[in-house]
Design a protein around this motif. Sequence first.
Motif, PDB file in Angstrom:
ATOM      1  N   LEU A 237       0.822  -1.211   0.000  1.00  0.00           N
ATOM      2  CA  LEU A 237       0.000   0.000   0.000  1.00  0.00           C
ATOM      3  C   LEU A 237       0.857   1.263   0.000  1.00  0.00           C
ATOM      4  N   GLU A 238       1.962   1.251   0.735  1.00  0.00           N
ATOM      5  CA  GLU A 238       2.860   2.414   0.726  1.00  0.00           C
ATOM      6  C   GLU A 238       3.442   2.656  -0.667  1.00  0.00           C
ATOM      7  N   GLU A 239       3.744   1.573  -1.369  1.00  0.00           N
ATOM      8  CA  GLU A 239       4.308   1.699  -2.726  1.00  0.00           C
ATOM      9  C   GLU A 239       3.269   2.221  -3.716  1.00  0.00           C
ATOM     10  N   ARG A 240       2.029   1.737  -3.596  1.00  0.00           N
ATOM     11  CA  ARG A 240       0.986   2.091  -4.559  1.00  0.00           C
ATOM     12  C   ARG A 240       0.280   3.411  -4.227  1.00  0.00           C
ATOM     13  N   LEU A 241       0.357   3.827  -2.965  1.00  0.00           N
ATOM     14  CA  LEU A 241      -0.341   5.044  -2.532  1.00  0.00           C
ATOM     15  C   LEU A 241       0.656   5.987  -1.856  1.00  0.00           C
ATOM     16  N   PRO A 242       1.638   6.501  -2.590  1.00  0.00           N
ATOM     17  CA  PRO A 242       2.698   7.299  -1.974  1.00  0.00           C
ATOM     18  C   PRO A 242       2.228   8.624  -1.371  1.00  0.00           C
ATOM     19  N   ALA A 243       1.075   9.126  -1.804  1.00  0.00           N
ATOM     20  CA  ALA A 243       0.595  10.416  -1.282  1.00  0.00           C
ATOM     21  C   ALA A 243      -0.236  10.250  -0.012  1.00  0.00           C
ATOM     22  N   SER A 244      -0.489   9.014   0.393  1.00  0.00           N
ATOM     23  CA  SER A 244      -1.340   8.761   1.556  1.00  0.00           C
ATOM     24  C   SER A 244      -0.518   8.669   2.834  1.00  0.00           C
ATOM     25  N   THR A 245      -1.210   8.778   3.961  1.00  0.00           N
ATOM     26  CA  THR A 245      -0.587   8.568   5.264  1.00  0.00           C
ATOM     27  C   THR A 245      -1.057   7.218   5.804  1.00  0.00           C
ATOM     28  N   PHE A 246      -0.220   6.619   6.661  1.00  0.00           N
ATOM     29  CA  PHE A 246      -0.531   5.290   7.175  1.00  0.00           C
ATOM     30  C   PHE A 246      -0.332   5.252   8.682  1.00  0.00           C
ATOM     31  N   ARG A 247      -1.256   4.559   9.354  1.00  0.00           N
ATOM     32  CA  ARG A 247      -1.154   4.343  10.783  1.00  0.00           C
ATOM     33  C   ARG A 247      -1.503   2.890  11.063  1.00  0.00           C
ATOM     34  N   VAL A 248      -0.688   2.226  11.866  1.00  0.00           N
ATOM     35  CA  VAL A 248      -0.943   0.827  12.207  1.00  0.00           C
ATOM     36  C   VAL A 248      -1.467   0.753  13.633  1.00  0.00           C
ATOM     37  N   GLU A 249      -2.619   0.136  13.805  1.00  0.00           N
ATOM     38  CA  GLU A 249      -3.259   0.056  15.107  1.00  0.00           C
ATOM     39  C   GLU A 249      -2.802  -1.192  15.869  1.00  0.00           C
TER      40      GLU A 249
ATOM     41  N   GLU B 209     -12.660   0.893  -2.753  1.00  0.00           N
ATOM     42  CA  GLU B 209     -12.490   0.142  -4.004  1.00  0.00           C
ATOM     43  C   GLU B 209     -11.025   0.154  -4.444  1.00  0.00           C
ATOM     44  N   ASP B 210     -10.356   1.316  -4.301  1.00  0.00           N
ATOM     45  CA  ASP B 210      -8.940   1.404  -4.657  1.00  0.00           C
ATOM     46  C   ASP B 210      -8.105   0.444  -3.806  1.00  0.00           C
ATOM     47  N   VAL B 211      -8.332   0.477  -2.504  1.00  0.00           N
ATOM     48  CA  VAL B 211      -7.553  -0.369  -1.596  1.00  0.00           C
ATOM     49  C   VAL B 211      -7.820  -1.842  -1.873  1.00  0.00           C
ATOM     50  N   SER B 212      -9.088  -2.186  -2.071  1.00  0.00           N
ATOM     51  CA  SER B 212      -9.440  -3.574  -2.357  1.00  0.00           C
ATOM     52  C   SER B 212      -8.775  -4.061  -3.645  1.00  0.00           C
ATOM     53  N   HIS B 213      -8.798  -3.212  -4.684  1.00  0.00           N
ATOM     54  CA  HIS B 213      -8.209  -3.580  -5.973  1.00  0.00           C
ATOM     55  C   HIS B 213      -6.695  -3.793  -5.850  1.00  0.00           C
TER      56      HIS B 213
ATOM     57  N   HIS C 249      -6.083  -7.026  -3.903  1.00  0.00           N
ATOM     58  CA  HIS C 249      -6.495  -8.193  -4.688  1.00  0.00           C
ATOM     59  C   HIS C 249      -5.443  -8.521  -5.747  1.00  0.00           C
ATOM     60  N   GLU C 250      -4.920  -7.479  -6.413  1.00  0.00           N
ATOM     61  CA  GLU C 250      -3.892  -7.697  -7.427  1.00  0.00           C
ATOM     62  C   GLU C 250      -2.632  -8.315  -6.829  1.00  0.00           C
ATOM     63  N   ALA C 251      -2.360  -8.017  -5.547  1.00  0.00           N
ATOM     64  CA  ALA C 251      -1.161  -8.540  -4.884  1.00  0.00           C
ATOM     65  C   ALA C 251      -1.435  -9.849  -4.147  1.00  0.00           C
ATOM     66  N   ASP C 252      -2.627 -10.444  -4.382  1.00  0.00           N
ATOM     67  CA  ASP C 252      -2.990 -11.728  -3.763  1.00  0.00           C
ATOM     68  C   ASP C 252      -2.989 -11.661  -2.233  1.00  0.00           C
ATOM     69  N   GLN C 253      -3.417 -10.518  -1.690  1.00  0.00           N
ATOM     70  CA  GLN C 253      -3.525 -10.368  -0.243  1.00  0.00           C
ATOM     71  C   GLN C 253      -4.950 -10.699   0.210  1.00  0.00           C
ATOM     72  N   VAL C 254      -5.050 -11.459   1.284  1.00  0.00           N
ATOM     73  CA  VAL C 254      -6.351 -11.850   1.828  1.00  0.00           C
ATOM     74  C   VAL C 254      -6.856 -10.733   2.742  1.00  0.00           C
ATOM     75  N   VAL C 255      -7.968 -10.122   2.373  1.00  0.00           N
ATOM     76  CA  VAL C 255      -8.547  -9.028   3.149  1.00  0.00           C
ATOM     77  C   VAL C 255      -9.536  -9.581   4.156  1.00  0.00           C
ATOM     78  N   LEU C 256      -9.307  -9.285   5.434  1.00  0.00           N
ATOM     79  CA  LEU C 256     -10.193  -9.764   6.501  1.00  0.00           C
ATOM     80  C   LEU C 256     -11.223  -8.711   6.903  1.00  0.00           C
ATOM     81  N   GLU C 257     -10.874  -7.450   6.699  1.00  0.00           N
ATOM     82  CA  GLU C 257     -11.781  -6.359   7.073  1.00  0.00           C
ATOM     83  C   GLU C 257     -11.441  -5.142   6.231  1.00  0.00           C
TER      84      GLU C 257
END
Length: 342
Positions: free
Chosen positions: A247-259, A293-297, A300-308
């Motif tokens: 996600l950091e690679e594909r969304l360089p303009a976004s901010t990220f926080r890990v809970e 939709e962007d995050v899901s796509h 999905h392209e990177a074969d990551q299993v989305v739980l939530e």
Amino acid sequence: MNVIDIRGLTKRYGKAFAVDHLDMQVAQGDIYGFVGKNGAGKSTTMKMIAGLTTPTSGELALFGSGETGAGRAGSFSGGSSRIGALIEEPGVMPNFSAGENLMMKALAMGVVRPRERVGELLQLVGLEAAGARKVKKFSQGMKQRLGLALALVGSPDLLLLDEPFNGMDPETTRDLRRSLVRLNRERGVTIVISSHVLDQLMRVCTRFGVIAAGRMVREFTDEELHATCGSSVRVRTADPARALVILEERLPASTFRVEPDQAIVIGGGARHATAAFGGAAIDPAASGAPSVEDVSHILHEADQVVLELSVLERDIEDYFVELMDGGAGQVAYTPSHMRAGR
């Protein structure tokens, strides 16, 4: 340079702590919003900064002076002449006019061209038409404006304002806000404002500190506040460390926080955040955050299993109230914490 650098500052009355090992940093050029409930310790902290009361322990450096606060009220001679303060009630002489109050202080401080300076200050705070009127005939709002003018005598580098908007009508409040911003931008005055009026602070402050029960709960910039409270996307995957890298690679303009539960919260970056006081942006796109939709796509392209996968919105007022109640809010973890465990 930090104009105010406080470490472990404490003020105790008997067994009760008015200020309890407080840490606080105010950088040069900040308009710092000091937020907390009644009795949280805001006024006591500002009195110690101004040298009006004695700290029990701790360190307080002004303008990089390295002064230590413990047991030394009134000892900040090097810094106090550079400080203007309006704390609690304005210190005015009611049987004298506004102009006379200002002139007495200007003469006592040795201000050059005092009459000219008094006229400038009366105009700045909107009292030019009432300069000859005795202060005992002033409304509360007019007294607040005079208190601000008195704090500005001597052209201080640091301005401490305790509830400066009390008793002011909306038009006067707006004019005061503009005056403070102008002082900050044009003259480089660093300003600390304590207030319960959050929407007024949101309009002028560049940094905030929230105090509860005498302790600093959190300090953050205006950009960090809007990044936290603007609409964002929350995603939890089977491989959170790998998902974060993607996600950091594909969304360089976004901010990220890990809970703490390893969910990733994706914001639009502070420069895109448009959340307004009283509510977050209507949808993630409005704040610059990617859509679900962007995050899901991407995942999905990177074969990551989305739980939530969900959209988060956070009300700014609710966030401040949570912090003022002593809550630390959501704990922010940097991406490196997660990567270290890979």
